[in-house]
Design an enzyme around this catalytic site. Structure first.
Site, PDB file in Angstrom:
ATOM      1  N   GLY A 256      16.853  76.181  23.077  1.00 60.29           N
ATOM      2  CA  GLY A 256      17.749  76.040  24.229  1.00 60.29           C
ATOM      3  C   GLY A 256      18.249  77.418  24.632  1.00 60.29           C
TER       4      GLY A 256
ATOM      5  CE1 TYR B  69      27.423  67.438  25.016  1.00 63.80           C
ATOM      6  CE2 TYR B  69      29.776  67.416  25.462  1.00 63.80           C
ATOM      7  CZ  TYR B  69      28.648  68.086  25.047  1.00 63.80           C
ATOM      8  OH  TYR B  69      28.737  69.391  24.654  1.00 63.80           O
TER       9      TYR B  69
HETATM   10  C1  AKB Z   1      31.197  69.947  28.764  1.00 58.85           C
HETATM   11  O1  AKB Z   1      32.090  70.094  29.618  1.00 58.85           O
HETATM   12  O2  AKB Z   1      30.466  68.956  28.702  1.00 58.85           O
HETATM   13  C2  AKB Z   1      31.034  71.023  27.721  1.00 58.85           C
HETATM   14  C3  AKB Z   1      31.804  70.691  26.481  1.00 58.85           C
HETATM   15  C4  AKB Z   1      33.266  70.788  26.491  1.00 58.85           C
HETATM   16  O3  AKB Z   1      31.213  70.367  25.480  1.00 58.85           O
HETATM   17  N1  AKB Z   1      31.435  72.281  28.242  1.00 58.85           N
END
Ligand code: AKB
Length: 323
Positions: free
Chosen positions: A14, A145
């Protein structure tokens, strides 16, 4: 001249992303050009070396690259970030989890001696204490995420305890730098604002004026990453991931700091779906465990970061706003 020698060969996966671009440079400066290899699914040319094409989901391709360059340490940065992941939940889960498994498995099989994997403040959720969020606390992430980072932390800890894999991790806050563009995060506004301030004198923030989030200047983040990986193993007591902090600010406070350099700068607000993500994250992080365990210390606060960003971007800016 590198600062240290006799280091194992390193692979950054990456390498064309926001962190990877700067991490490759930082690692080369510390360990020497010949020790550091870069790979990305979409390789971007770099000044001093080749970037290999690699999809981290291709375990055989990854293994071949590790053998080819006699790699012993991997920094796995390939991931979909919070905002992009909300639009592609299954793709994000696949990349963020299977990519990690491919690397952890190669370490378990004895091909790697050390692994760095980035976690995020996204592991926390709406039920987490938002102010001075402790290292160990309630973690009920509400984004894809965040769920992938939370699961990843558990797997890193598991591989360490069960298979003795030397895996190390940081919960990055929002990262701000002038050398690379952010890609699909909720904290990206804090980078875009500088470019827009210099180019147009205005910026429309996709987060509301009072949305306070933890942030860090990229030189601090790169130093923390390399220092954590260089720390003696017994100092790295957290094998899930470390809270790490430097500053916390709102879009309004950042705009006010920019106005000290560009008085005519104006900001407006049009919050979108990313507001909900930001509202589920901590505002201020307690990173005392990282400070105690391996000596983490930040250098840049809001004023220092803003000044440095504008100096570097201003120099690049054709209009020469700051010169
Ligand atoms: C995001 O905003 O997704 C990233 C993080 C805080 O992991 N910058």
């Amino acid at each position: 001249m590198p600062i240290m020698t006799n280091k194992a060969n390193i692979l950054v996966i990456g390498s064309s992303g926001q962190i990877g671009t700067e991490l490759v440079k930082g690692l080369k400066a510390r360990y020497g050009n010949d020790k550091v290899f870069a790979a990305d699914i979409k390789p971007q040319p770099i000044d001093d070396g080749v970037v290999e094409q690699l999809d981290v989901l291709d375990k055989e391709g990854l293994f071949a690259l590790i053998k080819k360059h006699e790699i012993k340490e991997v920094y796995l940065l390939a991931a979909l970030l919070s905002a992009t992941a909300e639009n592609k939940p299954l793709k994000a889960w696949e990349l963020n989890m299977d990519g990690l498994f491919n690397v952890l498995e190669l370490a378990r099989e004895g091909h790697l001696t050390k692994v760095f994997w980035p976690s995020s403040i996204a592991v926390f959720g709406p039920t987490t204490p938002r102010i001075n969020t402790p290292q160990t606390t309630v973690m009920e992430p509400s984004t894809v995420y965040g769920i992938s980072k939370q699961a990843g932390e558990r797997w890193c800890e598991y591989y360490h305890k069960r298979y003795n894999v030397d895996v190390r991790s940081i919960r990055y806050p929002g990262l701000i730098g002038y050398q690379s563009e952010p890609g699909g995060g909720t904290t990206d506004y804090a980078v875009h604002i500088f470019h827009e301030a210099l180019e147009n004198g205005t910026y429309t923030s996709f987060l509301g004026a009072e949305t306070r989030l933890p942030m860090m200047y990229m030189p601090d983040a790169i130093k923390a990453t390399i220092d954590l990986m260089a720390a003696p193993s017994e100092q790295v007591k957290m094998r899930s991931s470390y809270n790490l902090a430097a500053m916390s600010f709102t879009p309004e406070e950042l705009a006010a700091e920019i106005r000290k350099h560009i008085p005519e700068f104006r900001i407006s607000y049009a919050p979108d779906f990313r507001q909900q993500i930001a509202d589920s994250w901590p505002a201020v992080i307690d990173d005392s465990v990282a400070r105690a365990d391996w000596g983490w210390k930040h250098s840049f606060g809001l004023a220092e970061m803003t000044n440095d960003m504008l100096v570097h971007l201003g120099k690049k800016n054709k209009a020469g706003v700051l010169s």
